[in-house]
Write a protein that holds these residues in place. Structure first.
Motif: not given
Length: 189
Positions: A6-8, A58, A61, A64, A66, A180-181
């Motif tokens: 995932s990305y944040r 971004a 991850r 969860g 990084d 990314w989201w």
């Protein structure tokens, strides 16, 4: 995206982590430039990047946690051309991440940001990324001889390109259309 990936968004509080990664030997050896270890400067850079409309970035991850950084820079607004940058800062991150993190990044560049083409420049001493570019559907379009300088040594710079239309077809092998989201992206051709 693959469930583990995932990305944040990048925030100012990420300055130390990003700077630790960016100055780590396993990262700097593949970069054309070196940056000073300066938290104030790094925080200001993040804030400037977050304010730009021609740059998105971004944190990558895994489950969860990084582990890396990805960016997309619009290099020619009129022609809708961009370039991506990616590095995996966490040396414990799974190796397959370097293959699959490109899926969300390319979906984001082409189908969220609306870019027509990406043109990436990879230094010759980064042979793994040179190989991965082709695995991810890029076309090798040339080499700029003795173009990049790291220290006192000049190196070749490989040029790769990928268009939105080519990525729309090529991404089928990954069976993932999310950006990314985590939003589904559609090629509007």
């Amino acid at each position: 995206m693959y469930d583990f990936l995932s990305y944040r968004p990048v925030v100012a509080d990420d300055a130390r982590m990003l700077l630790d990664w960016r100055t780590a030997p396993h990262i700097t050896q593949y970069m054309l430039t070196d940056v000073p270890y300066d938290i104030v400067r790094q925080t200001a850079w993040i804030e400037r990047c977050n304010a730009r409309d021609d740059y998105q970035h971004a944190i990558i991850r895994i489950e969860g946690r990084d582990v890396g950084y990805a960016s997309i820079t619009v290099t020619d607004r009129h022609s809708q051309i961009g370039e991506i940058g990616v590095y995996i800062g966490d040396p414990e991150a799974p190796k397959e991440l370097t293959i699959y993190n490109f899926v969300g990044t390319l979906n984001h560049a082409f189908f969220t940001m609306g870019l027509h083409k990406l043109v990436n420049h990879i230094v010759d001493w980064n042979s793994r990324t040179v190989r991965l570019q082709q695995f991810n559907g890029y076309t090798h379009v040339g080499v700029l001889k003795d173009h990049a300088r790291k220290g006192d040594i000049r190196h070749d710079l490989h040029i790769f390109e990928q268009s939105a239309v080519n990525w729309a077809e090529f991404r089928r092998k990954f069976n993932d259309n999310r950006n990314w989201w985590g939003e589904e992206t559609v090629y509007k051709g």
